[in-house]
Design a protein around this motif. Structure first.
Motif, PDB file in Angstrom:
ATOM      1  N   GLY A  28     -11.354 -35.137  30.899  1.00 12.63           N
ATOM      2  CA  GLY A  28     -11.163 -34.877  32.632  1.00 12.63           C
ATOM      3  C   GLY A  28     -12.129 -33.722  33.146  1.00 12.63           C
ATOM      4  N   VAL A  29     -12.163 -32.541  32.430  1.00  8.58           N
ATOM      5  CA  VAL A  29     -12.660 -31.318  33.216  1.00  8.58           C
ATOM      6  C   VAL A  29     -14.191 -31.578  32.860  1.00  8.58           C
ATOM      7  CG1 VAL A  29     -12.518 -29.923  30.576  1.00  8.58           C
ATOM      8  CG2 VAL A  29     -12.689 -28.912  33.021  1.00  8.58           C
ATOM      9  N   THR A  30     -14.584 -32.362  31.853  1.00  9.54           N
ATOM     10  CA  THR A  30     -16.132 -32.437  31.728  1.00  9.54           C
ATOM     11  C   THR A  30     -16.580 -33.588  32.746  1.00  9.54           C
ATOM     12  OG1 THR A  30     -15.782 -32.026  29.425  1.00  9.54           O
ATOM     13  CG2 THR A  30     -18.001 -33.218  30.165  1.00  9.54           C
ATOM     14  N   SER A  31     -15.666 -34.492  32.839  1.00  7.80           N
ATOM     15  CA  SER A  31     -15.995 -35.628  34.071  1.00  7.80           C
ATOM     16  C   SER A  31     -16.147 -34.831  35.475  1.00  7.80           C
ATOM     17  CB  SER A  31     -15.063 -36.743  34.108  1.00  7.80           C
ATOM     18  OG  SER A  31     -14.954 -37.359  32.948  1.00  7.80           O
ATOM     19  N   ALA A  35     -19.612 -34.649  37.454  1.00 10.14           N
ATOM     20  CA  ALA A  35     -19.644 -35.232  38.911  1.00 10.14           C
ATOM     21  C   ALA A  35     -19.790 -34.206  40.056  1.00 10.14           C
ATOM     22  CB  ALA A  35     -18.405 -35.928  38.964  1.00 10.14           C
ATOM     23  N   GLN A  36     -19.343 -33.207  39.703  1.00 10.17           N
ATOM     24  CA  GLN A  36     -19.781 -32.106  40.795  1.00 10.17           C
ATOM     25  C   GLN A  36     -21.061 -31.529  40.927  1.00 10.17           C
ATOM     26  OE1 GLN A  36     -17.894 -28.300  40.174  1.00 10.17           O
ATOM     27  NE2 GLN A  36     -17.034 -28.070  42.366  1.00 10.17           N
ATOM     28  N   GLU A 209     -21.592 -26.072  28.988  1.00 14.49           N
ATOM     29  CA  GLU A 209     -22.404 -26.442  27.785  1.00 14.49           C
ATOM     30  C   GLU A 209     -22.453 -27.841  27.631  1.00 14.49           C
ATOM     31  OE1 GLU A 209     -22.410 -21.988  25.360  1.00 14.49           O
ATOM     32  OE2 GLU A 209     -20.984 -23.883  24.838  1.00 14.49           O
ATOM     33  N   THR A 210     -21.379 -28.701  27.503  1.00 14.18           N
ATOM     34  CA  THR A 210     -21.091 -30.037  27.397  1.00 14.18           C
ATOM     35  C   THR A 210     -21.888 -30.703  28.335  1.00 14.18           C
ATOM     36  OG1 THR A 210     -18.941 -29.493  26.239  1.00 14.18           O
ATOM     37  CG2 THR A 210     -19.364 -31.881  26.863  1.00 14.18           C
ATOM     38  N   CYS A 211     -21.595 -30.268  29.635  1.00 13.11           N
ATOM     39  CA  CYS A 211     -22.469 -31.035  30.736  1.00 13.11           C
ATOM     40  C   CYS A 211     -23.789 -30.964  30.636  1.00 13.11           C
ATOM     41  CB  CYS A 211     -22.040 -30.526  32.120  1.00 13.11           C
ATOM     42  SG  CYS A 211     -20.188 -30.756  32.323  1.00 13.11           S
ATOM     43  N   ASP A 212     -24.461 -29.714  30.027  1.00  8.62           N
ATOM     44  CA  ASP A 212     -25.926 -29.728  29.983  1.00  8.62           C
ATOM     45  C   ASP A 212     -26.528 -30.676  28.966  1.00  8.62           C
ATOM     46  OD1 ASP A 212     -25.809 -27.541  32.031  1.00  8.62           O
ATOM     47  OD2 ASP A 212     -25.840 -25.901  30.890  1.00  8.62           O
ATOM     48  N   ILE A 213     -25.584 -30.443  27.818  1.00  6.99           N
ATOM     49  CA  ILE A 213     -26.083 -31.672  26.780  1.00  6.99           C
ATOM     50  C   ILE A 213     -26.142 -33.026  27.376  1.00  6.99           C
ATOM     51  CG2 ILE A 213     -25.372 -32.682  24.622  1.00  6.99           C
ATOM     52  CD1 ILE A 213     -24.273 -29.909  23.716  1.00  6.99           C
TER      53      ILE A 213
END
Ligand code: DC
Length: 234
Positions: A28-31, A35-36, A209-213
């Motif tokens: 949820g938080v990563t999505s 998206a943002q 970091e997860t979003c960057d990956i």
């Protein structure tokens, strides 16, 4: 097509970034962050299943009775809308944000989610979501079953200890292990990494970091297809 977030004209074909994974894996938080960053919509498909579970409870339909759940789902009057950066399923014009997070709804949802007719209904609705534009869609079977054609598939995971701690920090008393077991062992669209999905264990990564990956991997795949990279807008 008009981008519902920016109001600008978008000429590219809408695409989906599929994020699957077990409870408390940070989907949820990563999505929402991804998206943002990219100016895309989010779709929380778990919220759609939860909304049906809540509707069953409200209509006094036994969630263990597959036939009754399927019948209720078939005659359900709902509408998809894009608001506040999310595609939402409204029931009688209402989005039950709080009601779908109660312990009753959480306990009921895994039963509802294993009914074949419900999954077929949800698949059709979830595929309709891209009418509003490109989306980051999170769930359990997005890469394997809902949008198997997308190039951008991720399976988020974290150790059981970390996932348990995350739920406790949110103040949610939930048997994460029991729900994962039910989600992974059901006959229809069980939870598992889909073919071509990048598995990201974020036990020791921040959301950013997860979003960057993920963005790096998306752009690696776009480059392989001679597509322009996606650039952060926020
Ligand atoms: O992500 P969540 O905890 O809100 O999901 C609620 C339930 O719905 C969970 O038991 C898994 C199920 N679900 C599913 O089967 N398929 C999806 N695409 C999303 C959720």
């Amino acid at each position: 097509m008009l981008n519902p977030l920016t109001g600008n004209l978008t000429l590219t074909k809408p695409f989906v970034i599929a994020i699957d994974g077990p409870s408390a894996s940070g989907k949820g938080v990563t999505s929402r962050r991804l998206a943002q960053m990219l100016g895309l919509l989010t779709v929380d498909t778990g919220a759609m299943y939860r909304t049906l579970a809540w509707h069953c409870l409200r209509m006094k339909v036994d969630v263990n009775d597959d036939k009754k759940v399927a019948a209720l789902c078939r005659k359900w009057k709902t509408k998809l809308v894009a608001e506040e950066g999310q595609v939402r399923l409204l029931v009688d014009g209402y989005f039950p944000a709080k009601e779908i997070r109660t312990s009753e709804a959480s306990a009921a949802v895994a039963h509802v989610a294993q009914v074949r007719a419900v999954r077929d209904w949800m698949k059709a609705k979830q595929r309709e979501c891209i009418q509003f534009g490109s989306c980051v869609m999170e769930g359990r079977d997005i890469g394997s079953n809902i949008f198997p054609e997308t190039d951008y598939k991720f399976f988020l995971d974290a150790s059981p200890e970390v996932r348990k701690q995350r739920r406790e920090r949110e103040g949610v008393q939930e048997d994460v292990h029991a729900r994962d077991k039910r989600d992974s062992s059901r006959a229809h669209s069980p939870l598992m990494p889909s073919l071509g999905a990048m598995i990201v264990d974020n036990s020791h990564h921040s959301v950013q970091e997860t979003c960057d990956i993920m963005l790096e991997e998306i752009n690696r795949r776009r480059k392989a297809n001679r597509l322009a990279p996606l650039k952060p807008v926020a």
